[in-house]
Structure formats: structure tokens, C-alpha cells
Motif scaffolding. Structure first.
Motif, PDB file in Angstrom:
ATOM      1  N   PHE A   1      75.472  42.406   3.667  1.00  0.00           N
ATOM      2  CA  PHE A   1      75.596  40.864   3.320  1.00  0.00           C
ATOM      3  C   PHE A   1      74.417  40.654   2.456  1.00  0.00           C
ATOM      4  O   PHE A   1      73.263  41.289   2.401  1.00  0.00           O
ATOM      5  N   GLN A   2      74.345  39.467   1.843  1.00  0.00           N
ATOM      6  CA  GLN A   2      73.375  39.077   0.744  1.00  0.00           C
ATOM      7  C   GLN A   2      72.177  38.714   1.605  1.00  0.00           C
ATOM      8  O   GLN A   2      71.001  38.933   1.147  1.00  0.00           O
ATOM      9  N   GLU A   3      72.272  37.843   2.914  1.00  0.00           N
ATOM     10  CA  GLU A   3      71.231  37.487   3.417  1.00  0.00           C
ATOM     11  C   GLU A   3      70.854  38.544   4.504  1.00  0.00           C
ATOM     12  O   GLU A   3      71.732  39.320   4.851  1.00  0.00           O
TER      13      GLU A   3
ATOM     14  N   MET B   1      79.711  44.764  -0.744  1.00  0.00           N
ATOM     15  CA  MET B   1      78.186  44.725  -1.059  1.00  0.00           C
ATOM     16  C   MET B   1      78.053  43.457  -1.874  1.00  0.00           C
ATOM     17  O   MET B   1      78.113  43.295  -2.960  1.00  0.00           O
ATOM     18  N   ASP B   2      77.053  42.409  -0.885  1.00  0.00           N
ATOM     19  CA  ASP B   2      76.993  41.206  -1.667  1.00  0.00           C
ATOM     20  C   ASP B   2      75.621  41.256  -2.033  1.00  0.00           C
ATOM     21  O   ASP B   2      74.428  41.186  -1.193  1.00  0.00           O
ATOM     22  N   GLU B   3      75.318  41.493  -3.331  1.00  0.00           N
ATOM     23  CA  GLU B   3      74.063  41.880  -3.934  1.00  0.00           C
ATOM     24  C   GLU B   3      73.075  42.630  -3.089  1.00  0.00           C
ATOM     25  O   GLU B   3      71.967  42.242  -2.848  1.00  0.00           O
ATOM     26  N   PRO B   4      73.570  43.791  -3.166  1.00  0.00           N
ATOM     27  CA  PRO B   4      72.868  44.867  -2.142  1.00  0.00           C
ATOM     28  C   PRO B   4      71.494  45.311  -2.473  1.00  0.00           C
ATOM     29  O   PRO B   4      70.709  45.434  -1.634  1.00  0.00           O
TER      30      PRO B   4
ATOM     31  N   LYS C   1      80.896  33.636  -5.122  1.00  0.00           N
ATOM     32  CA  LYS C   1      81.008  34.947  -5.012  1.00  0.00           C
ATOM     33  C   LYS C   1      80.818  35.462  -3.230  1.00  0.00           C
ATOM     34  O   LYS C   1      81.776  35.971  -2.949  1.00  0.00           O
ATOM     35  N   SER C   2      79.957  34.659  -2.805  1.00  0.00           N
ATOM     36  CA  SER C   2      79.469  35.079  -1.377  1.00  0.00           C
ATOM     37  C   SER C   2      80.847  34.473  -0.462  1.00  0.00           C
ATOM     38  O   SER C   2      81.246  34.998   0.582  1.00  0.00           O
ATOM     39  N   THR C   3      81.222  33.190  -1.168  1.00  0.00           N
ATOM     40  CA  THR C   3      82.331  32.662  -0.256  1.00  0.00           C
ATOM     41  C   THR C   3      83.654  33.221  -0.308  1.00  0.00           C
ATOM     42  O   THR C   3      84.404  33.606   0.652  1.00  0.00           O
TER      43      THR C   3
HETATM   44 MG    MG Z   1      76.012  34.834  -2.920  1.00  0.00          MG
END
Ligand code: MG
Ligand code: ATP
Length: 305
Positions: A61-63, A137-140, A21-23
């Protein structure tokens, strides 16, 4: 992967850890190069016009990516300037967002002194500073308490209604279920299925009907003959009927049939598959990314020394 997100929709990627997903988000936001294939975002070709794509998008970002030595206000201010927001608009948006994520009191605090949840909230606020055409939104909302999640979702729905297309990844099935117009389930770098949440749930064909009647044994015998009934289990007070069609319509039919045989119905309950059921159905039950688990054990040990 091949997929289309329509203008103005909220589109979710659901998938186990390491699914990719993040990729995909990193490729779509120009952070990773495309090796094969083509992408169009807001009408721009990702390979040929990356600057135009960047101008059209926002990202959470997720991170955590906050600069530790900047204050809460500076983070938002800086971001607004990068996007050439006029001063008045910047101030107004900062006040609005600090209020939304309840960091008003931390305005001049260095981000390194915020709690994990506060940092997360600030990341989201930063993503919302500009009004991009497409917001990734990556796992916001990961790790946020339910109150905060509700507030943030109200706001996100609001900006979506004002025209921002939302591309989301989440592990919260209820978020995907409630808020997305369309959901893709991804695993091992591939899209397994796409649809609206109700379609996905109905497609499982695993509705469960619970019935308490004046004669459960007779009811069970009668219902067994229906071709949409996959199985029946007897419980102490009633029966559980598994059906492979939409139970919303089958249930009244079943009730008519039982009544016509003189059986009284005392209680009914219909349970449709949840998004959790859909997710596990398509992605299986094995754990993912055991590598990540191992590395976190190592860092825990190092920390104890
Ligand atoms: Mg991810
Ligand atoms: N920088 C990298 N270098 C090499 N491999 C990577 C890198 N980043 C991710 N991967 C690998 O690519 C795969 C997909 O990772 P990705 O981060 O896209 O997963 P994800 O679906 O976002 O997972 P999660 O739900 O845990 O965030 C994983 O196998 C991961 O280990």
C-alpha cells in the motif's frame, strides 16, 4: 480507463498527485467496488470471482498500514498465516526478507518504534511474503534512501523473473524508466499515453545536439537548412541544435555535412528527453492537489500548540 497488462511484465502507472492511480489499484485489488466496466485479473473476473482475484494478488500500500502493537516478525508471520503458508516456508521467507530489508536486528521490535523508512521497508517485506501472480505496489519506495531502493529493486526484478507480474505506481521517473516494460501516464482519471520508455521519449522528438566546431557561425547556417532541425542557439563556445527526429541517427549525418564543407568538429553531445520531460510534456506544469497541501499546513499548526 482501458488497459492491458501482459503476463510477466512490469507495468507502471505514472501520474501527478490525485490523478487516480491509487483509486485504480484499490479497484483492482477489490478494496473499492467497480461501478462500471469490467476487469479480469489472472483470468478471473473481478466482479464475479473476487475471492479468486484476492488469492492471486499481493499488495504494497501507499499508506502505512502496519499494526503498531505488533513486532516486525509478527507482522510477517501473521501475513504468512493468513495466506496459509506452511510453517517452514514462512520461517524461511521471513529470514530472507528481514535480511533483504535489513530489519534482522529489529525482529522483535514493535512497529511503532521503527523509523519511517524502516516501516516502509517492512510494508514492502510483507507484500513480498507470498509469491502472488500479480503484485501491486503503490509507490513502494517512496522516502527510501537510494541504497535501499536499489536492493529492493534487485529483489523485485528477481521475483518478476520468476513469474510475478508487477503493477507499479511511482513518482520516481528513473524507476519507471529503468524497470518497466510498459508505462502508462495517467492524469484526471484518464490514460493519456502508453508505451515503452524509449518509445515515449523518442515520440517527444525533442533531442538536443551540442556541437563545438572550427566555425560555429557557418555550421549554424548550414544546419538551419535541414528540415529536421527545429532551432539553433549559439553559445559562447558552440551551438545547441534542437531536432525533431531521433538524434542518434541524425547526428552522424550532420557531422558528415559539416566536414564536407571543411568545418572541423571539436566536440559533440546528444541529449535525449528524460522521463521527467515526457511526464511534464503530457501532464503540464501546474501543481496538483493543493487541497492536500492546505490540510498539511493545518495539522502542522495544530501540532505546534
Ligand atoms: Mg496514490
Ligand atoms: N476516499 C476518498 N473519498 C473521496 N475522494 C477521494 C478518496 N480517495 C481519493 N479521492 C480523490 O480521488 C482522486 C484520485 O485520488 P488517488 O488517491 O487515486 O490519486 P493518486 O493518483 O494515487 O495520487 P498520489 O500520487 O497523490 O498518490 C483525488 O482527487 C482524490 O482527492
Amino acid at each position: 480507463m482501458s488497459f492491458t497488462v501482459r503476463k510477466g511484465e512490469i507495468f507502471s502507472f505514472l501520474g501527478p498527485n490525485g490523478a487516480g492511480k491509487s483509486t485504480v489499484i484499490n479497484i483492482l485489488t477489490t478494496l473499492l467496488p467497480i461501478q462500471k466496466g469490467s476487469v479480469k485479473i489472472a483470468g478471473y473476473d473481478l466482479k464475479k470471482e473476487p475471492e479468486m482475484v484476492r488469492e492471486s494478488i499481493g499488495i504494497v500500500f501507499q499508506e502505512l498500514t502496519l499494526d503498531r502493537d505488533m513486532t516486525v516478525r509478527e507482522i510477517l508471520e501473521y501475513h504468512g498465516r493468513l495466506y496459509s503458508m506452511p510453517k517452514a516456508a514462512r520461517q524461511k521467507r521471513i529470514d530472507e526478507l528481514l535480511d533483504l530489508v535489513e530489519l534482522e536486528g529489529k525482529r522483535d521490535t514493535l512497529t511503532r518504534h521503527l523509523s519511517g523508512g524502516m516501516k516502509r521497508r517492512l510494508e514492502i517485506a510483507r507484500g513480498l511474503m507470498t509469491r502472488p501472480k500479480v503484485l501491486f505496489m503503490d509507490e513502494p519506495t517512496i522516502g527510501l534512501d537510494p541504497q535501499t531502493r536499489i536492493r529492493i529493486w534487485d529483489y523485485v526484478k528477481d521475483i518478476n523473473q520468476q513469474g510475478t507480474t508487477i503493477f507499479l505506481t511511482t513518482h520516481y521517473m528513473d524507476e519507471a524508466d529503468q524497470f518497466s516494460d510498459n508505462i502508462s501516464i495517467v492524469d484526471h482519471g484518464k490514460i493519456i499515453v502508453t508505451g515503452k520508455s524509449l518509445e515515449l521519449k523518442n515520440a517527444l522528438g525533442e533531442d538536443i545536439i551540442y556541437l563545438e566546431t572550427s566555425d560555429n557561425r557557418a555550421a549554424s547556417e548550414l544546419l538551419k537548412s535541414l528540415k529536421s532541425v527545429k532551432g539553433i542557439r549559439e553559445k559562447s563556445k558552440g551551438i545547441v541544435v534542437m531536432v525533431n527526429v531521433d538524434g542518434t541517427y541524425l547526428l552522424p549525418e550532420m557531422m558528415d555535412k559539416l566536414r564536407s564543407e571543411g568545418i572541423t568538429i571539436r566536440a559533440v553531445n546528444l541529449k535525449k528527453p528524460s522521463m521527467d520531460d515526457v511526464f511534464v510534456h503530457y501532464t503540464g506544469k501546474e501543481l496538483r492537489d493543493s487541497g492536500t497541501e492546505k490540510s498539511s499546513v493545518v495539522s502542522l499548526r495544530a501540532g505546534r500548540r
